[in-house]
Write an enzyme that holds these catalytic residues in place. Sequence first.
Site, PDB file in Angstrom:
ATOM      1  CB  SER A  36      -6.773 -11.045   1.154  1.00 61.23           C
ATOM      2  OG  SER A  36      -7.952 -10.334   1.504  1.00 61.23           O
ATOM      3  CE1 TYR A  37      -1.413  -4.855   4.156  1.00 60.41           C
ATOM      4  CE2 TYR A  37      -2.451  -3.481   2.484  1.00 60.41           C
ATOM      5  CZ  TYR A  37      -1.628  -3.620   3.599  1.00 60.41           C
ATOM      6  OH  TYR A  37      -1.048  -2.508   4.146  1.00 60.41           O
ATOM      7  N   PRO A  38      -5.752  -6.546   4.509  1.00 57.99           N
ATOM      8  CG  PRO A  38      -5.547  -6.194   6.823  1.00 57.99           C
ATOM      9  CD  PRO A  38      -4.816  -6.754   5.640  1.00 57.99           C
ATOM     10  CG  ASP A  49      -0.230  -0.045   2.540  1.00 56.67           C
ATOM     11  OD1 ASP A  49       1.022   0.081   2.568  1.00 56.67           O
ATOM     12  OD2 ASP A  49      -0.897  -0.203   3.570  1.00 56.67           O
ATOM     13  CB  SER A  66      -3.162  -9.338  -2.342  1.00 54.60           C
ATOM     14  OG  SER A  66      -2.938  -8.311  -3.287  1.00 54.60           O
TER      15      SER A  66
END
Length: 656
Positions: A332-334, A115, A144
């Site tokens: 998964s990536y939150p 991110d 991810s």
Amino acid sequence: MRVLCVAEKPSISKSISQILSGGQFTTSATRSQFIKNYEFDYPQTNSFYTVTCVSGHLTGSDFPESHRKWNSCDAFELFDAPVETHVASDKKAIEDNLLTQARRADMLMIWTDCDREGEHIGLEIVRVCKRAKRNIVVKRARFSAIIAQQIHHAAQHPVELDRAQADAVEARITLDLKVGAAFTRMQTQILQNHFVQLSEARNVVSYGPCQFPTLGFVVQKWNLVKSFVSEPFWHIHMSLRRNTSSSDGEETVFNWRRGHIFDEDAAVSIYDFVLSDPLARVTKVTKKETKKWKPLPLTTFELQKAGSRLLRLAPKKVLDISEKLYQQGFLSYPRTETDQFDPQFDFHSLIRKQVVDPTWGAFANSLEEGGFAVPRKGKNNDKAHPPIHPTAHAGNLVGDERKVYEFITRRFLACCSKDALGFQTTVDVECGGEFFYATGLLVLERNYLEVYPYDKWVGHEIPEFEEGEEFQPSVCELREGKTSKPSLLTEADLVTLMDKNGIGTDATIAQHIQTIIDRDYVIEKMEGSTKYLIPSKLGIGLIEGYNQIGLNKSVSKPQLRRETERSMVQVCEGTKTKAAMLEETIVQYKEMFIIAKREFEKVISPCSAKFFTPSWTFQFGQIHGFETSVKSTCRLVECNRFFFEASIYPTYSTSE
């Protein structure tokens, strides 16, 4: 080739090592008790890997010594003061480890979270490692979820670090430092000079470009609730008792098309006209299939709102838990703004992992046996991460971790199911020149509702009616009601407002809410099972004061921060430079600072209700025709919005 891989957190570096090495790695300690190095061969790229990590941001930003102390300069000078970036003192051991490992490596591969913030942390790592080896090759691993397929793909197909995203974060850090420090120093110094308690306790009245608009939402709703005056209204209640297939004599209520009216005389006149011809006639019967749409794929904003509204957890706690579950390989990536899955997404392999669950396993199996439907597509795609979804079955979780994982899993399975189907009947009637309607619902297929108890859709049967049919209503009354007081703001409401107005990002909204609570600007209050946010007297005073100043773009309103967030997106997209974004935004804040400082008495006045010296008496002078001559020990007191100076004489309690 020797490759140095650097992750953002210890748990991620260990997980990466276990996946890439197949569990065959050696471990060595570093000077930091939390950081370890893992080494192994990775034959897929004919490389020798050393995997280590940092612990969040390596560096911090501050002003030089000439501007760092509170009284070293005028607060306005901070807008143009240089900003120094340095490795934090508690990160020196991590820095030393990176320098040592970089000297031995041919390639540096960044494995930080994918991110905007992770990109900036990656740049911090690059800068440290290039001090050890200037010509080291830099690559970026994109993933991810902590699952084997994605980790191997990221290692074998690295990309370039996104410098534009890192620049956007640097711009935000610099801007928040300068603006926050300037306004915080200014308002704290002025308020300490007026209020003894602040000065003696050395309390800092902090300002933040995001936290003040966030506080503004809470105060705005509080004022709306406090100023609410209930109004009476009138409506015609009409109903009919008639047998249905499932009950005897159940009441069917016909809603008045006008809803309600606030003029009593008009309501009485209309009602009298209805009573003059009380026979109701069915004008139309509409029968049609209807749906209750399954939920959209899950974003970070929606997770925070659902966590507060459905799970009764603070947004920050929900994110902290989901982050931990991500690091453990369960999610998964939150942190994502995306509410649409890629067309090539492998839904079925993830659904099959949930078949073993004793609670929702049977539903997951039904999806594999023909119940699957492609998830709906939302309007948002951050081009970085898919919607939040489970990546593995987690059967041993308890407490809040179980609640968060269960919600995310049920949401994913619901997205992969079909919409609920029903049959709706609407009966329109006319009585005395007024129009009414009744609606019935028969739920035919619950589908996604079977696994998603957070949505409700309850059937309601009504009797059979035919167009042209006439009947005498069982009840036809003019009833009085009152408008209901609006509710105070909940955390879910606040997340929605911040999202809508562009205050913060999916990754920072929860922290901004927690900040105004930690600063004692907002108080959490439980009423039943719902937690409401109430502004403190200080919070109200600050916002009302800044609102009275009447700035063109108020520091307590979302407009300026929304523009700042949009500018940061432009930096990410490469359509605006970091320098240009900083220059134009700081100019705006400078203008507001000058006006705010000049008219700060308008902030002092409403804040005075918050601060009192422990014991006082007063030199009143003449007030409303009364004369007194008692003097006091306080600097400033308020009585009916009048303010009085202080001296030394006998004392009275603060309640007098």
